[in-house]
Design a protein around this motif. Structure first.
Motif, PDB file in Angstrom:
ATOM      1  N   GLY A  62       0.434 -11.810  -5.754  1.00 10.57           N
ATOM      2  CA  GLY A  62       1.838 -11.441  -5.593  1.00 10.57           C
ATOM      3  C   GLY A  62       2.008  -9.943  -5.437  1.00 10.57           C
ATOM      4  O   GLY A  62       2.717  -9.470  -4.536  1.00 10.57           O
ATOM      5  N   LYS A  63       1.340  -9.182  -6.285  1.00 11.83           N
ATOM      6  CA  LYS A  63       1.436  -7.722  -6.215  1.00 11.83           C
ATOM      7  C   LYS A  63       0.786  -7.195  -4.941  1.00 11.83           C
ATOM      8  O   LYS A  63       1.265  -6.228  -4.339  1.00 11.83           O
ATOM      9  CB  LYS A  63       0.810  -7.100  -7.451  1.00 11.83           C
ATOM     10  N   LYS A  64      -0.301  -7.835  -4.513  1.00  7.85           N
ATOM     11  CA  LYS A  64      -0.946  -7.436  -3.256  1.00  7.85           C
ATOM     12  C   LYS A  64       0.017  -7.627  -2.082  1.00  7.85           C
ATOM     13  O   LYS A  64       0.109  -6.782  -1.184  1.00  7.85           O
ATOM     14  CB  LYS A  64      -2.213  -8.259  -3.014  1.00  7.85           C
ATOM     15  N   THR A  65       0.723  -8.754  -2.088  1.00  4.95           N
ATOM     16  CA  THR A  65       1.638  -9.027  -0.991  1.00  4.95           C
ATOM     17  C   THR A  65       2.829  -8.078  -1.022  1.00  4.95           C
ATOM     18  O   THR A  65       3.307  -7.634   0.033  1.00  4.95           O
ATOM     19  CB  THR A  65       2.110 -10.489  -1.016  1.00  4.95           C
ATOM     20  N   LEU A  66       3.318  -7.742  -2.203  1.00  5.03           N
ATOM     21  CA  LEU A  66       4.415  -6.785  -2.303  1.00  5.03           C
ATOM     22  C   LEU A  66       3.976  -5.424  -1.737  1.00  5.03           C
ATOM     23  O   LEU A  66       4.726  -4.779  -0.995  1.00  5.03           O
ATOM     24  CB  LEU A  66       4.880  -6.641  -3.740  1.00  5.03           C
ATOM     25  N   THR A  67       2.767  -5.007  -2.063  1.00  5.22           N
ATOM     26  CA  THR A  67       2.233  -3.759  -1.501  1.00  5.22           C
ATOM     27  C   THR A  67       2.148  -3.852   0.021  1.00  5.22           C
ATOM     28  O   THR A  67       2.509  -2.907   0.739  1.00  5.22           O
ATOM     29  CB  THR A  67       0.838  -3.461  -2.086  1.00  5.22           C
ATOM     30  N   TRP A  68       1.702  -5.002   0.507  1.00  2.00           N
ATOM     31  CA  TRP A  68       1.616  -5.239   1.957  1.00  2.00           C
ATOM     32  C   TRP A  68       3.004  -5.148   2.595  1.00  2.00           C
ATOM     33  O   TRP A  68       3.168  -4.528   3.660  1.00  2.00           O
ATOM     34  CB  TRP A  68       0.999  -6.608   2.208  1.00  2.00           C
ATOM     35  N   MET A  69       4.012  -5.743   1.966  1.00  5.71           N
ATOM     36  CA  MET A  69       5.375  -5.701   2.501  1.00  5.71           C
ATOM     37  C   MET A  69       5.882  -4.262   2.586  1.00  5.71           C
ATOM     38  O   MET A  69       6.533  -3.872   3.571  1.00  5.71           O
ATOM     39  CB  MET A  69       6.321  -6.551   1.646  1.00  5.71           C
ATOM     40  N   LYS A  70       5.580  -3.471   1.583  1.00  9.90           N
ATOM     41  CA  LYS A  70       6.010  -2.066   1.596  1.00  9.90           C
ATOM     42  C   LYS A  70       5.332  -1.312   2.731  1.00  9.90           C
ATOM     43  O   LYS A  70       5.969  -0.487   3.410  1.00  9.90           O
ATOM     44  CB  LYS A  70       5.708  -1.420   0.249  1.00  9.90           C
ATOM     45  N   GLN A  71       4.059  -1.590   2.952  1.00  8.78           N
ATOM     46  CA  GLN A  71       3.337  -0.938   4.051  1.00  8.78           C
ATOM     47  C   GLN A  71       3.924  -1.331   5.399  1.00  8.78           C
ATOM     48  O   GLN A  71       4.137  -0.488   6.280  1.00  8.78           O
ATOM     49  CB  GLN A  71       1.853  -1.314   3.992  1.00  8.78           C
ATOM     50  N   LYS A  72       4.195  -2.639   5.581  1.00  8.30           N
ATOM     51  CA  LYS A  72       4.743  -3.115   6.853  1.00  8.30           C
ATOM     52  C   LYS A  72       6.161  -2.571   7.083  1.00  8.30           C
ATOM     53  O   LYS A  72       6.515  -2.223   8.225  1.00  8.30           O
ATOM     54  CB  LYS A  72       4.774  -4.652   6.889  1.00  8.30           C
ATOM     55  N   ALA A  73       6.962  -2.521   6.031  1.00 13.22           N
ATOM     56  CA  ALA A  73       8.321  -1.998   6.167  1.00 13.22           C
ATOM     57  C   ALA A  73       8.296  -0.536   6.614  1.00 13.22           C
ATOM     58  O   ALA A  73       9.083  -0.115   7.479  1.00 13.22           O
ATOM     59  CB  ALA A  73       9.073  -2.131   4.847  1.00 13.22           C
ATOM     60  N   LYS A  74       7.377   0.222   6.054  1.00 11.77           N
ATOM     61  CA  LYS A  74       7.246   1.631   6.443  1.00 11.77           C
ATOM     62  C   LYS A  74       6.743   1.758   7.876  1.00 11.77           C
ATOM     63  O   LYS A  74       7.292   2.535   8.670  1.00 11.77           O
ATOM     64  CB  LYS A  74       6.295   2.351   5.483  1.00 11.77           C
ATOM     65  N   GLU A  75       5.721   0.978   8.219  1.00 12.63           N
ATOM     66  CA  GLU A  75       5.147   1.031   9.564  1.00 12.63           C
ATOM     67  C   GLU A  75       6.159   0.647  10.640  1.00 12.63           C
ATOM     68  O   GLU A  75       6.242   1.275  11.694  1.00 12.63           O
ATOM     69  CB  GLU A  75       3.933   0.094   9.666  1.00 12.63           C
ATOM     70  N   LYS A  76       6.929  -0.403  10.378  1.00 16.99           N
ATOM     71  CA  LYS A  76       7.871  -0.911  11.373  1.00 16.99           C
ATOM     72  C   LYS A  76       9.244  -0.234  11.271  1.00 16.99           C
ATOM     73  O   LYS A  76      10.106  -0.474  12.111  1.00 16.99           O
ATOM     74  CB  LYS A  76       8.048  -2.423  11.226  1.00 16.99           C
ATOM     75  N   ASP A  77       9.418   0.606  10.239  1.00 15.41           N
ATOM     76  CA  ASP A  77      10.707   1.246   9.987  1.00 15.41           C
ATOM     77  C   ASP A  77      11.818   0.202   9.963  1.00 15.41           C
ATOM     78  O   ASP A  77      12.872   0.346  10.596  1.00 15.41           O
ATOM     79  CB  ASP A  77      11.003   2.320  11.034  1.00 15.41           C
ATOM     80  N   ALA A  78      11.563  -0.872   9.216  1.00 14.93           N
ATOM     81  CA  ALA A  78      12.502  -1.994   9.115  1.00 14.93           C
ATOM     82  C   ALA A  78      12.385  -2.614   7.732  1.00 14.93           C
ATOM     83  O   ALA A  78      11.310  -2.603   7.117  1.00 14.93           O
ATOM     84  CB  ALA A  78      12.194  -3.044  10.178  1.00 14.93           C
TER      85      ALA A  78
END
Length: 257
Positions: A62-78
């Motif tokens: 769960g924590k790994k996926t949350l970290t992944w979501m934060k990375q993707k949100a930053k990368e996609k600026d969304a």
């Protein structure tokens, strides 16, 4: 000037109980997606499929996926929204994360656990509704079975967008189509539904039917394919609908227990 919110609906198949594989697959899909988006919506339990065996998933996923979501949100600026299995204090929840590009994170735990599948036996139900203010829009995200309970979705905060993430199976897809449209009309808001596609390892088939309805119940986009589809939401549309048709002024007053 009309405020717009560009949304991307990720209708995807899922590998059963395999968070690493699902994150990798979504990485590839999001990398290939080059359209402008302010909000990216993923399905319910997008790293595992709708499993009633959360003990099969490593506690730290769960924590790994949350970290992944934060990375993707930053990368996609969304902003990115979707639900996953989350383990905390010895209990499991079907937890939705709304992650903004700057890392700000809001959470919603599914209130209506799906008793037909025994979800209530393994996941703790949430108690609080979530409304997020993002880019000039008030967004209320919910999860799958919540769709069947209109009181929980009643638009008491004048939100602009209602979002449902789901693993909604083929035999009951007519209910999905109908209820999403009803939620849009009765709440005079956009209503977004993102469902998965494909089959899972316990024999359920998922036909997609991801969709966006406007405040009058008109569908702006609809899909039965494995793809990312987009729609542009207009703040002016919501304001015009509510100014012309003041139905929300006549809504029932109630206390939810």
């Amino acid at each position: 000037m009309d405020e717009l919110l560009n949304v991307a609906l990720v209708q995807t198949s899922l590998k059963w109980e395999d968070p690493e594989a699902n994150r990798a697959a979504l990485d590839a899909k999001l990398k290939a997606f080059t359209s402008n988006a302010d909000l990216i919506v993923l399905p319910e339990m997008f790293t595992t499929g709708f499993t009633m065996s959360p003990q099969n998933i490593k506690i730290d996923e769960g924590k790994k996926t949350l970290t992944w979501m934060k990375q993707k949100a930053k990368e996609k600026d969304a902003a990115i929204v979707g639900s996953i299995i989350f383990s905390e204090n010895g209990a499991f929840t079907n937890r939705l994360f709304f992650v903004e590009p700057d890392g700000k994170t809001s959470i919603y735990d599914k209130r209506h656990t799906f008793t037909l599948a025994g979800e209530d036996k393994v996941y703790e139900a949430g108690k609080e509704r979530l409304v997020v203010n993002y880019k000039g829009f008030k967004i209320c995200p919910m999860i799958c079975y919540d769709l069947r309970f209109p009181v929980w979705a009643r638009n008491t905060e004048d939100y602009d967008v209602l979002v449902y993430v789901a693993n909604w199976p083929e035999p009951r897809i007519t209910a999905w189509d109908t209820l999403l449209k009803a939620r849009a009309i009765e709440n005079m808001s956009y209503c977004i539904g993102v469902n998965r596609i494909g089959s899972d390892d316990v024999g359920h088939k998922y036909p997609g039917h991801s969709v966006v309805f406007d405040g009058l119940g008109k569908d702006l986009v609809f899909s039965v394919n494995e793809e990312i589809v987009t729609a542009s939401l207009s703040k002016k549309h919501i304001q015009n609908v509510r100014d012309k048709l003041k139905f929300l002024n006549d809504r029932d007053r109630f206390i939810l227990e």
